[in-house]
Design a protein around this motif. Structure first.
Motif, short mmCIF file in Angstrom:
data_model
loop_
_atom_site.label_atom_id
_atom_site.label_comp_id
_atom_site.label_asym_id
_atom_site.label_seq_id
_atom_site.Cartn_x
_atom_site.Cartn_y
_atom_site.Cartn_z
N VAL A 351 10.09 -7.48 0.78
CA VAL A 351 8.74 -7.41 0.22
C VAL A 351 7.75 -7.22 1.36
O VAL A 351 7.73 -8.00 2.31
CB VAL A 351 8.39 -8.68 -0.58
N VAL A 352 6.95 -6.18 1.26
CA VAL A 352 5.96 -5.87 2.30
C VAL A 352 4.57 -6.02 1.68
O VAL A 352 4.25 -5.34 0.69
CB VAL A 352 6.16 -4.45 2.85
N TYR A 353 3.76 -6.90 2.23
CA TYR A 353 2.40 -7.10 1.75
C TYR A 353 1.44 -6.25 2.58
O TYR A 353 1.59 -6.15 3.81
CB TYR A 353 2.00 -8.58 1.87
N TYR A 354 0.49 -5.62 1.93
CA TYR A 354 -0.47 -4.79 2.65
C TYR A 354 -1.82 -4.89 1.96
O TYR A 354 -1.93 -5.30 0.80
CB TYR A 354 -0.01 -3.33 2.69
N THR A 355 -2.85 -4.54 2.69
CA THR A 355 -4.21 -4.51 2.17
C THR A 355 -4.75 -3.10 2.33
O THR A 355 -4.71 -2.54 3.43
CB THR A 355 -5.11 -5.50 2.93
N GLY A 356 -5.23 -2.53 1.27
CA GLY A 356 -5.74 -1.16 1.32
C GLY A 356 -5.28 -0.39 0.10
O GLY A 356 -4.38 -0.81 -0.64
N GLY A 357 -5.88 0.75 -0.10
CA GLY A 357 -5.57 1.53 -1.29
C GLY A 357 -4.35 2.41 -1.13
O GLY A 357 -3.81 2.91 -2.12
N VAL A 358 -3.86 2.66 0.09
CA VAL A 358 -2.73 3.57 0.32
C VAL A 358 -1.56 2.76 0.87
O VAL A 358 -1.69 2.13 1.92
CB VAL A 358 -3.10 4.69 1.30
N PRO A 359 -0.43 2.74 0.18
CA PRO A 359 0.73 1.99 0.68
C PRO A 359 1.41 2.73 1.84
O PRO A 359 1.21 3.93 2.02
CB PRO A 359 1.64 1.91 -0.55
#
Length: 446
Positions: A351-359
């Motif tokens: 599971v990779v958590y990210y912040t932003g609209g583009v993965p």
């Protein structure tokens, strides 16, 4: 470029004469009466021919490297053995795909496996002649067995494929008193290119490095001189045992009744043997893989495939570098997404958590262009086509669906047509071997 015909180092003032055009006419070594002067003349000619053959020696070394897949320093026994061991320790050769060795080994398996036996035949001969022919057949079989002719033939065939020319030296053995054979490296033979323009020189020299004790035993009369004789001038072998450079020279008679044929053995400007040479040929059986337009030397498989091998090395290196750099794949992470690189692993269901609209995205493009891999396969096929061997023969496979005995025999016949001349040369090698053996036996044993 040095030329022994213009050398003045072995011509005394009484022998050097002026021709009508003012040029210097030098007396050749086979015309010298004094043994010491003849020895110096042979040595001078040998050094000149050795200088002229430097480029050919470098080419032979390059072809040996192609077959062995080892960065060989020289063909000397010590240098060669050291290079092979060092390469084995490193665990990698110069070439990742050696088509030269594959082609030569396949050709040897197809051609050198045959054991031709010369047969003596008579045409309308008397009973006595027919009986003599049968006895010669028996002698040839026994001579080939004692000489180990077929094993020598394989080695000479490999030399012809690698260097272009293979040679077998026939001589009288001091141990048994019978005819014996020895494989000769092309670097040991020297001929004048002008004399050998049509492939049949009248003068030939052989350079051999021998142990000092062995040579002193063979030539006890010159033991005092040989005890201080110099070793090889170019030091090709780093041997712990003292060695001496020996030159053996032959000059063929100029005609059937001429008496100018000569055979000499020289070491350090000292004459060890000098005798008349009555035969119209040299004591060598020569095998060439391909004959050149002019000259004595042939063209081998290694030289034929050099260009393809170089291009194959370059392409494979390019593919390897691309796979190393891009083959593992790349993950594109947008700036400001606050993705932790530690989370980008090769685990299952991470599971990779990210912040932003583009993965994050994974670059799934080809690491290597398909054209490059196709080019490698094309070069590999071209290499075997150049020497007339199919890829199926290299892999010891038959075409799918080819099961009938007649069809398989026809398939092998079609492939054999490509190097039919090679098969003929293989047969002729053994014919030349028995022909030369009979000449030497009649001459030396009466």
């Amino acid at each position: 470029m040095a030329d022994y015909r213009d050398a003045q180092t072995y011509a005394s003032d009484t022998e050097a004469k002026k021709a009508k055009d003012g040029s210097l006419v030098v007396k050749q070594w086979w015309s010298c009466e004094d043994p010491d002067e003849r020895a110096k003349a042979v040595s001078a000619m040998a050094k000149s021919l050795e200088t002229n053959a430097r480029d050919r020696k470098a080419a032979n070394l390059r072809h040996a490297r192609l077959y062995e897949n080892v960065e060989i320093d020289s063909l000397g026994s010590s240098d060669f053995a050291t290079s092979v061991v060092v390469q084995a320790i490193r665990g990698a050769g110069m070439m990742r795909m050696n088509v030269v060795a594959a082609a030569e080994d396949t050709l040897a398996a197809k051609v050198a496996k045959n054991k031709p036996r010369p047969t003596f035949l008579t045409s309308g001969g008397s009973w006595d002649k027919q009986r003599k022919a049968k006895n010669l057949d028996k002698f040839a079989r026994g001579h080939f067995y004692e000489l180990d002719a077929y094993e020598h033939g394989k080695v000479v065939f490999y030399d012809a494929m690698t260097f272009g020319t293979g040679l077998l030296h026939l001589f009288k053995s001091d141990a048994t008193g019978r005819l014996d054979g020895e494989r000769v490296l092309p670097d040991e033979i020297f001929v004048d290119d002008a004399d050998a323009l049509y492939g049949s020189p009248r003068t030939m020299l052989r350079r051999k490095v021998m142990q000092r004790e062995v040579l002193m035993t063979k030539c006890p009369a010159a033991a005092g001189t040989l005890a201080t004789a110099k070793g090889p001038s170019d030091r090709p072998m780093k041997s712990l045992t003292p060695t001496v450079e020996v030159w053996e020279a032959w000059h063929l008679p100029s005609g059937p009744k001429a008496k100018d044929g000569c055979h000499c053995i020289v070491a350090d400007n000292t004459m060890l043997l000098s005798e008349k040479w009555k035969l119209d040929c040299f004591p060598f059986v020569v095998r060439r893989f391909k004959k050149r337009v002019v000259g004595f030397w042939g063209k081998g498989v290694a030289e034929t495939l050099t260009g393809i091998q170089i291009e194959l090395n370059r392409t494979i290196t390019s593919v390897s570098e691309q796979l190393r750099r891009k083959g593992r794949g790349r993950i594109m992470v947008p700036m400001g997404s606050k993705v932790s690189p530690a989370h980008l692993t090769n685990g299952i269901a991470d599971v990779v958590y990210y912040t932003g609209g583009v993965p994050p995205t994974v670059d799934s493009g080809n690491a290597v262009a398909p054209e490059e891999t196709a080019h490698i396969e094309r070069l590999y096929r071209m290499a075997f086509q150049e020497v007339g061997v199919s890829e199926l023969s290299v892999a010891s496979k038959k075409p799918s669906g080819l099961d009938a005995a007649v069809a398989m025999r026809e398939f092998n016949e079609i492939e054999s047509e490509r190097f039919a001349l090679v098969h003929q040369d293989h047969d002729n090698f053994y014919v030349d071997l028995i022909r030369l053996s009979l000449k030497l036996i009649r001459e030396q044993y009466g």
